[in-house]
Design a protein around this motif. Structure first.
Motif, PDB file in Angstrom:
ATOM      1  N   ALA A  27      -2.571  -3.832  -1.602  1.00 57.84           N
ATOM      2  CA  ALA A  27      -2.621  -4.497  -0.305  1.00 57.84           C
ATOM      3  C   ALA A  27      -3.361  -5.826  -0.417  1.00 57.84           C
ATOM      4  N   ALA A  28      -4.491  -5.793  -1.085  1.00 59.27           N
ATOM      5  CA  ALA A  28      -5.298  -7.011  -1.212  1.00 59.27           C
ATOM      6  C   ALA A  28      -4.524  -8.081  -1.969  1.00 59.27           C
ATOM      7  N   ALA A  29      -3.876  -7.673  -3.046  1.00 52.00           N
ATOM      8  CA  ALA A  29      -3.138  -8.640  -3.862  1.00 52.00           C
ATOM      9  C   ALA A  29      -2.006  -9.271  -3.060  1.00 52.00           C
ATOM     10  N   LEU A  30      -1.294  -8.447  -2.312  1.00 50.68           N
ATOM     11  CA  LEU A  30      -0.182  -8.988  -1.527  1.00 50.68           C
ATOM     12  C   LEU A  30      -0.677  -9.852  -0.384  1.00 50.68           C
ATOM     13  N   ARG A  31      -1.763  -9.404   0.232  1.00 54.52           N
ATOM     14  CA  ARG A  31      -2.312 -10.183   1.350  1.00 54.52           C
ATOM     15  C   ARG A  31      -2.666 -11.588   0.865  1.00 54.52           C
TER      16      ARG A  31
ATOM     17  N   ALA B 225      10.366   0.119  -1.741  1.00 57.28           N
ATOM     18  CA  ALA B 225       9.521   1.169  -2.296  1.00 57.28           C
ATOM     19  C   ALA B 225       8.524   1.708  -1.275  1.00 57.28           C
ATOM     20  N   SER B 226       8.356   1.004  -0.166  1.00 54.91           N
ATOM     21  CA  SER B 226       7.423   1.476   0.858  1.00 54.91           C
ATOM     22  C   SER B 226       7.955   2.731   1.542  1.00 54.91           C
ATOM     23  N   HIS B 227       9.248   2.926   1.441  1.00 54.55           N
ATOM     24  CA  HIS B 227       9.900   4.084   2.060  1.00 54.55           C
ATOM     25  C   HIS B 227       9.595   4.190   3.546  1.00 54.55           C
ATOM     26  N   ASN B 228       9.548   3.035   4.154  1.00 50.62           N
ATOM     27  CA  ASN B 228       9.457   2.991   5.619  1.00 50.62           C
ATOM     28  C   ASN B 228      10.544   2.015   6.058  1.00 50.62           C
ATOM     29  N   GLY B 229      11.649   2.554   6.520  1.00 50.81           N
ATOM     30  CA  GLY B 229      12.830   1.743   6.841  1.00 50.81           C
ATOM     31  C   GLY B 229      12.549   0.704   7.902  1.00 50.81           C
ATOM     32  N   PHE B 230      11.740   1.082   8.887  1.00 44.73           N
ATOM     33  CA  PHE B 230      11.443   0.143   9.963  1.00 44.73           C
ATOM     34  C   PHE B 230      10.604  -1.014   9.435  1.00 44.73           C
ATOM     35  N   LEU B 231       9.603  -0.681   8.642  1.00 41.62           N
ATOM     36  CA  LEU B 231       8.777  -1.718   8.029  1.00 41.62           C
ATOM     37  C   LEU B 231       9.637  -2.648   7.184  1.00 41.62           C
ATOM     38  N   GLN B 232      10.537  -2.062   6.436  1.00 42.23           N
ATOM     39  CA  GLN B 232      11.436  -2.844   5.593  1.00 42.23           C
ATOM     40  C   GLN B 232      12.224  -3.856   6.426  1.00 42.23           C
ATOM     41  N   GLU B 233      12.780  -3.381   7.528  1.00 38.90           N
ATOM     42  CA  GLU B 233      13.546  -4.281   8.409  1.00 38.90           C
ATOM     43  C   GLU B 233      12.674  -5.413   8.938  1.00 38.90           C
TER      44      GLU B 233
ATOM     45  N   LYS C 173       1.021  -4.314 -11.165  1.00 36.58           N
ATOM     46  CA  LYS C 173       0.060  -3.391 -11.779  1.00 36.58           C
ATOM     47  C   LYS C 173      -0.522  -2.445 -10.741  1.00 36.58           C
ATOM     48  N   ALA C 174      -0.953  -3.013  -9.619  1.00 34.52           N
ATOM     49  CA  ALA C 174      -1.598  -2.200  -8.584  1.00 34.52           C
ATOM     50  C   ALA C 174      -0.638  -1.147  -8.039  1.00 34.52           C
ATOM     51  N   ILE C 175       0.586  -1.561  -7.792  1.00 33.64           N
ATOM     52  CA  ILE C 175       1.547  -0.611  -7.216  1.00 33.64           C
ATOM     53  C   ILE C 175       1.847   0.506  -8.210  1.00 33.64           C
TER      54      ILE C 175
ATOM     55  N   ALA D 108       0.834  -1.199   0.000  1.00 27.40           N
ATOM     56  CA  ALA D 108       0.000   0.000   0.000  1.00 27.40           C
ATOM     57  C   ALA D 108       0.874   1.256   0.000  1.00 27.40           C
ATOM     58  N   HIS D 109       1.861   1.242   0.879  1.00 29.38           N
ATOM     59  CA  HIS D 109       2.752   2.400   0.938  1.00 29.38           C
ATOM     60  C   HIS D 109       3.534   2.554  -0.354  1.00 29.38           C
ATOM     61  N   ALA D 110       3.988   1.423  -0.888  1.00 28.34           N
ATOM     62  CA  ALA D 110       4.766   1.475  -2.126  1.00 28.34           C
ATOM     63  C   ALA D 110       3.938   2.092  -3.245  1.00 28.34           C
ATOM     64  N   SER D 111       2.669   1.746  -3.284  1.00 28.85           N
ATOM     65  CA  SER D 111       1.834   2.260  -4.374  1.00 28.85           C
ATOM     66  C   SER D 111       1.669   3.771  -4.254  1.00 28.85           C
ATOM     67  N   ARG D 112       1.754   4.270  -3.068  1.00 33.71           N
ATOM     68  CA  ARG D 112       1.596   5.714  -2.865  1.00 33.71           C
ATOM     69  C   ARG D 112       2.912   6.475  -2.980  1.00 33.71           C
ATOM     70  N   ARG D 113       4.011   5.801  -2.602  1.00 33.05           N
ATOM     71  CA  ARG D 113       5.253   6.554  -2.414  1.00 33.05           C
ATOM     72  C   ARG D 113       6.356   6.216  -3.392  1.00 33.05           C
TER      73      ARG D 113
END
Lengths: 222, 222
Positions: free
Chosen positions: B192-196, B138-146, B181-183, B91-96
């Motif tokens: 989010a739905a596709a990844l989930r 691509a989510s640009h959230n370093g903590f999430l990435q870790e 495609k979604a991202i 979700a974040h990646a698709s936005r950021r």
DNA sequence: GTCAACATTCTTGTATACAAGAAATCGAAC
DNA sequence: GTTCGATTTCTTGTATACAAGAATGTTGAC
């Protein structure tokens, strides 16, 4: 009695960090800590490594350990993840909660209400912890519960600052109310949304706080 | 050169666990490991503690370390959490996402396609890792990435079993297509739905696998 | 023959000694 | 006076020695 030495050291150092006795950036000297606690360096090293694994301190090879000082944007990122994990816990809780979970959640909620009524920030703080723990519990996902507790704990010092903000307790309680209703109703999406917002607002407030401090620092001459 | 001893030990033991040389439940003798790797017990202990922090092994006070053997339902719980974290990252990646993120994601996706075409399960496995890493990035959230990388890594042995399943590679690739495609479209909810779904199916397959094994064990006399 | 208790052995947990790398200070040269 | 370099000191990383608890095996009694 054995192995608890490390545990004890870990807790002591952790408390020192949370209480501010060991400020961020402070260097942690193994020898000094060892003599301070009356043990050898070995258990001290183990305790430091455990704290490093949690992320509370940073160990730089050959250069010792320092109290971690996460950049504000990193803390914000952590709040973002926390929001999502809590939302997930809430969604699962709304689907899977048992009668016992209902009881526990309502009890914690009422504890919060009591503390809010007497404007007791400390009591609210602890009641709030129980409230969230009850949700993790009701999610019936043990791994999720562990992750939530760990992150919750790690964000503790940043959350604690916030109850001072005007009306925060009342607002928080209102948000809790929405959360409880959604969970007991079995409305997974609503529960997730309510929790996501409840946590996200804390990240936002944290950002505001940082911005204020930054502004204050650069605006007012020392 | 220093401190890498612990790192090296950690990796060696970890590889042993993933490769099956050290099966779940296996007792890890500090002295034996020390002599095996030609070092003293001290760095071995540190390596074991790090592995314990990750959750790969279990240290029982005064009783030594054993290779962790998470109950199947615990692994399923971990897949549940992984699904949600990946969904969040998507979700974040698709936005950021930036232009560089697009490029990296598409490159990883094409790598997957190539490997699938040649039915090279090992190559697909690694390309798939890069694909998911590109999303975390691509989510640009370093903590999430870790967090994602850590959990991804921990679930590795359970995921690896699954590429053998018939058509899994083709299906996986189709799911990747939907995700990409979604991202790139910036559709956060769809991503989010596709990844989930993409991750959840792995948890389900794992459960099926466990059920099969359980059925096989009780059905066929030893 | 079986069960229980004691002793022995093995392994972990802690302390200390030693080695090696990083930092700080002092000196010299520009 | 400042800067670069070398030496010294301090701290971490590793090894080993020692202590204490857990597991196992043996012996004796029932």
């Amino acid at each position: 009695m054995s192995e608890n030495i490390v545990q004890k050291l870990r807790d002591q150092i952790e408390n020192g960090i949370f209480s501010g006795t060991l400020p961020a950036g402070k260097r942690l000297d193994e020898t000094q800590l060892a003599s301070q606690f009356g043990v050898s360096r070995t258990p001290v090293r183990e305790a430091l490594m455990q704290l490093s694994a949690i992320g509370l301190i940073e160990i730089r090879p050959r250069r010792g350990a320092i109290v971690a000082e996460p950049a504000p944007h990193r803390v914000y990122e952590m709040f973002e993840v926390m929001a999502e994990l809590e939302a997930m816990a809430g969604a699962h809780a709304s689907r899977r909660h048992t009668q016992a979970d209902r009881t526990a959640l309502l009890a914690a909620h009422e504890d919060c209400a009591r503390s809010a009524q007497t404007a007791d920030a400390d009591a609210y703080y602890y009641a709030n912890e129980s409230f969230h723990a009850a949700i993790y519990d009701a999610s019936h996902n043990g791994f999720l519960q562990e992750q939530c507790l760990a992150l919750h704990r790690r964000l503790r010092p940043y959350r604690r600052l916030q109850l001072r903000v005007r009306n925060r307790m009342e607002n928080s309680l209102a948000e809790h109310d929405r959360i409880v209703k959604a969970i007991l109703d079995g409305s997974a999406d609503e529960a997730a949304a309510a929790l996501r917002a409840h946590i996200a607002v804390q990240g936002d407030r944290f950002s505001d706080l940082i911005a204020q401090i930054a502004a204050g620092r650069s605006g007012v001459p020392a």
